[in-house]
Design an enzyme around this catalytic site. Structure first.
Site, PDB file in Angstrom:
ATOM      1  N   CYS A  46      -3.468 -12.322  -0.783  1.00  0.00           N
ATOM      2  CA  CYS A  46      -4.659 -11.584  -0.342  1.00  0.00           C
ATOM      3  C   CYS A  46      -5.583 -12.503   0.458  1.00  0.00           C
ATOM      4  CB  CYS A  46      -5.401 -11.046  -1.568  1.00  0.00           C
ATOM      5  SG  CYS A  46      -7.034 -10.422  -1.156  1.00  0.00           S
ATOM      6  N   CYS A  49      -9.064 -13.118  -1.514  1.00  0.00           N
ATOM      7  CA  CYS A  49      -9.136 -13.790  -2.820  1.00  0.00           C
ATOM      8  C   CYS A  49      -9.651 -15.233  -2.643  1.00  0.00           C
ATOM      9  CB  CYS A  49      -7.763 -13.824  -3.487  1.00  0.00           C
ATOM     10  SG  CYS A  49      -7.419 -12.360  -4.484  1.00  0.00           S
ATOM     11  N   HIS A 114      -9.468  -9.710  -7.766  1.00  0.00           N
ATOM     12  CA  HIS A 114      -8.700  -8.846  -6.871  1.00  0.00           C
ATOM     13  C   HIS A 114      -8.471  -7.457  -7.477  1.00  0.00           C
ATOM     14  CE1 HIS A 114      -5.798  -8.217  -3.602  1.00  0.00           C
ATOM     15  NE2 HIS A 114      -5.040  -7.613  -4.497  1.00  0.00           N
ATOM     16  N   ASN A 152     -15.748   0.559   2.940  1.00  0.00           N
ATOM     17  CA  ASN A 152     -14.683   1.488   3.229  1.00  0.00           C
ATOM     18  C   ASN A 152     -13.657   1.261   2.143  1.00  0.00           C
ATOM     19  OD1 ASN A 152     -13.977   3.428   5.033  1.00  0.00           O
ATOM     20  ND2 ASN A 152     -12.779   2.039   6.329  1.00  0.00           N
ATOM     21  N   SER A 160      -8.050  -1.848   4.670  1.00  0.00           N
ATOM     22  CA  SER A 160      -6.877  -2.693   4.893  1.00  0.00           C
ATOM     23  C   SER A 160      -6.482  -3.504   3.662  1.00  0.00           C
ATOM     24  CB  SER A 160      -7.168  -3.638   6.065  1.00  0.00           C
ATOM     25  OG  SER A 160      -8.292  -4.444   5.757  1.00  0.00           O
ATOM     26  N   HIS A 163      -8.749  -5.575  -2.296  1.00  0.00           N
ATOM     27  CA  HIS A 163      -9.728  -6.508  -2.870  1.00  0.00           C
ATOM     28  C   HIS A 163     -11.129  -5.902  -2.684  1.00  0.00           C
ATOM     29  CE1 HIS A 163     -10.671 -10.730  -4.132  1.00  0.00           C
ATOM     30  NE2 HIS A 163     -11.864 -10.216  -3.855  1.00  0.00           N
ATOM     31  N   HIS A 165     -14.414  -5.198  -1.502  1.00  0.00           N
ATOM     32  CA  HIS A 165     -15.195  -5.798  -0.409  1.00  0.00           C
ATOM     33  C   HIS A 165     -15.881  -4.729   0.423  1.00  0.00           C
ATOM     34  CE1 HIS A 165     -11.605  -4.564   1.801  1.00  0.00           C
ATOM     35  NE2 HIS A 165     -12.322  -4.652   2.913  1.00  0.00           N
ATOM     36  N   GLN A 167     -18.497  -4.432   4.277  1.00  0.00           N
ATOM     37  CA  GLN A 167     -18.735  -5.061   5.570  1.00  0.00           C
ATOM     38  C   GLN A 167     -20.182  -4.862   6.000  1.00  0.00           C
ATOM     39  OE1 GLN A 167     -15.914  -4.603   8.759  1.00  0.00           O
ATOM     40  NE2 GLN A 167     -14.495  -3.466   7.463  1.00  0.00           N
TER      41      GLN A 167
HETATM   42  P1  H2U Z   1     -11.533  -3.059   5.807  1.00  0.00           P
HETATM   43  O1  H2U Z   1     -12.861  -2.713   5.209  1.00  0.00           O
HETATM   44  O2  H2U Z   1     -11.065  -2.056   6.789  1.00  0.00           O
HETATM   45  O3  H2U Z   1     -10.505  -3.393   4.791  1.00  0.00           O
HETATM   46  O4  H2U Z   1     -11.760  -4.374   6.655  1.00  0.00           O
HETATM   47  C1  H2U Z   1     -11.702  -5.670   6.203  1.00  0.00           C
HETATM   48  C2  H2U Z   1     -12.274  -6.539   7.304  1.00  0.00           C
HETATM   49  O5  H2U Z   1     -11.905  -7.878   7.074  1.00  0.00           O
HETATM   50  C3  H2U Z   1     -11.786  -6.168   8.686  1.00  0.00           C
HETATM   51  O6  H2U Z   1     -12.901  -5.820   9.474  1.00  0.00           O
HETATM   52  C4  H2U Z   1     -11.674  -8.511   8.294  1.00  0.00           C
HETATM   53  C5  H2U Z   1     -11.114  -7.427   9.196  1.00  0.00           C
HETATM   54  O7  H2U Z   1     -11.457  -7.692  10.541  1.00  0.00           O
HETATM   55  N1  H2U Z   1     -10.764  -9.619   8.079  1.00  0.00           N
HETATM   56  C6  H2U Z   1     -11.190 -10.912   8.359  1.00  0.00           C
HETATM   57  O8  H2U Z   1     -12.302 -11.090   8.848  1.00  0.00           O
HETATM   58  N2  H2U Z   1     -10.368 -11.963   8.080  1.00  0.00           N
HETATM   59  C7  H2U Z   1      -9.112 -11.833   7.598  1.00  0.00           C
HETATM   60  O9  H2U Z   1      -8.460 -12.797   7.321  1.00  0.00           O
HETATM   61  C8  H2U Z   1      -8.537 -10.481   7.428  1.00  0.00           C
HETATM   62  C9  H2U Z   1      -9.470  -9.326   7.550  1.00  0.00           C
HETATM   63 ZN    ZN Z   2      -7.776 -10.507  -3.373  1.00  0.00          ZN
END
Ligand code: H2U
Ligand code: ZN
Length: 348
Positions: A46, A49, A114, A152, A160, A163, A165, A167
């Site tokens: 992940c 993590c 996670h 989201n 995606s 975990h 999280h 934004q």
């Molecule tokens: P989601 O909320 O759609 O899962 O988005 C996770 C965000 O994390 C996504 O905007 C960022 C992606 O650009 N990301 C990173 O900044 N670094 C990473 O290593 C993978 C995902």
């Molecule tokens: Zn994780």
């Protein structure tokens, strides 16, 4: 109100078509996979993590509470194009308008665990997330007109990574939804003298049909004008609060508490890891706007009748206006009937 009718969204200025009789129709369409298979507390693959390498090559620190980093694939960038790049060689046709934007995008890991979600985190840890939201908003508001904090959640929402999280996208412009809400709140204050969402929270408390949970500072309601089946509007109801940083310590505690209760009810509704998009709407970063703007959060879950049947916004809704089948009153009653201890946690 069993007949088709339209309801007015005071906050956005949009109408929604309500067709309560339609919720009886048979469903032979797409059935989504139920989310929620067990996850390990730490997943070596992940990218969110603690201690792991991210897709962009950086490594996360061994964080123990929340962790914020700059999005490696940011949709908004701090520097605009240079002046040479900004000047088009030839004047584009007047109908093809564009503007440069500047901004910053960050990712907030809610917890190093996670396998958790906000709903399953202890209230004290959710309080830590509230603190982080406040701190990040305060920092980004010093430089940008609009700070959009959001989460989201769930594969079904295009998230995606499981975990826990969220934004933040901060930009030097007011996006569409914020502009509509600003205009509507301003209109209300100018013609009625009060703050729209405070008046609204009072109306809902008096009526009671759509309120799901309430504590001394916050009301969570399926709004009169809800589009998504189990949509929630979360409002601090006791006083005028334009921004996250205006919340008192008590109101922040109450926020963590009501989030725990609301999100537990969401998970219990279909005994699933309930997906949604949620986010905060604070007063835009301009002093004169604070007079009519009330801080609030929206929760937009896509699920309709089970953990596997999702509402689609297609056809008439794309071309005409949004429509819903189950009424907000029925949705609120179902959420009120849910337990406040999580279905995955042992009942004592
Ligand atoms: P989601 O909320 O759609 O899962 O988005 C996770 C965000 O994390 C996504 O905007 C960022 C992606 O650009 N990301 C990173 O900044 N670094 C990473 O290593 C993978 C995902
Ligand atoms: Zn994780």
């Amino acid at each position: 109100m069993n007949h088709p009718h339209r309801r007015f969204n005071r906050l956005s200025g949009d109408w929604v078509l309500v067709s309560p009789h339609r919720s009886q129709r048979p469903w032979q369409g797409k059935v989504e996979r139920a989310a929620g298979e067990a996850r390990p507390p730490h997943d070596p693959l992940c990218y969110l993590c603690a201690g792991n390498e991210r897709a962009g090559g950086e490594r996360n620190p061994p964080y123990t509470e929340t962790h914020v980093f700059t999005n490696d694939f940011a949709a908004l960038l701090p520097a605009g194009p240079g002046s040479a790049e900004r000047e088009p060689a030839a004047e584009p046709p007047r109908l093809l308008e564009s503007r440069p934007v500047r901004g910053e995008c960050r990712v907030i890991c809610f917890s190093p665990r996670h396998d958790l979600t906000l709903a399953r985190m202890p209230v004290a840890a959710i309080r830590g997330v509230v603190d982080t939201w406040l701190r990040e908003s305060c920092d980004l508001r010093s430089r940008f007109a609009w700070v959009q904090i959001f989460e989201n959640k769930g594969e079904i929402m295009g998230c995606s990574n499981p975990h826990p999280h969220g934004q933040i996208w901060a930009g030097d412009f007011i996006p569409n939804e914020a502009a509509k809400e600003d205009a509507a709140q301003k209109r209300w204050t100018e013609s009625n003298g009060g703050v729209l969402l405070l008046d609204y929270a009072r109306t809902e408390a008096e009526c009671g049909d759509r309120v799901v949970v309430r504590n001394k500072s916050w009301t969570a309601v399926v709004p009169w004008w809800a589009v998504w089946p189990y949509e929630i509007l979360l409002i601090p109801h006791a006083r005028h609060v334009p921004r996250l940083i205006d919340l008192t310590a008590d109101e922040q505690d109450d926020l963590a508490e009501i989030l725990k209760r609301l999100l537990t009810r969401y998970d219990n509704l279909f005994e699933s890891d309930f997906p949604y998009s949620m986010g905060w709407h604070e007063a835009p970063n301009a002093p004169d706007l604070e007079g009519w703007w009330q801080l609030h959060a929206h929760f937009y879950p896509p699920l309709l009748r089970s953990a596997t049947v999702k509402k689609f916004m297609v056809g008439y809704e794309m071309l005409g206006e949004a429509q819903r089948d189950i009424t907000p009153e029925i949705a609120a009653a179902r959420l009120r009937n849910c337990d406040e201890s999580h279905y995955l946690e042992a009942h004592t």
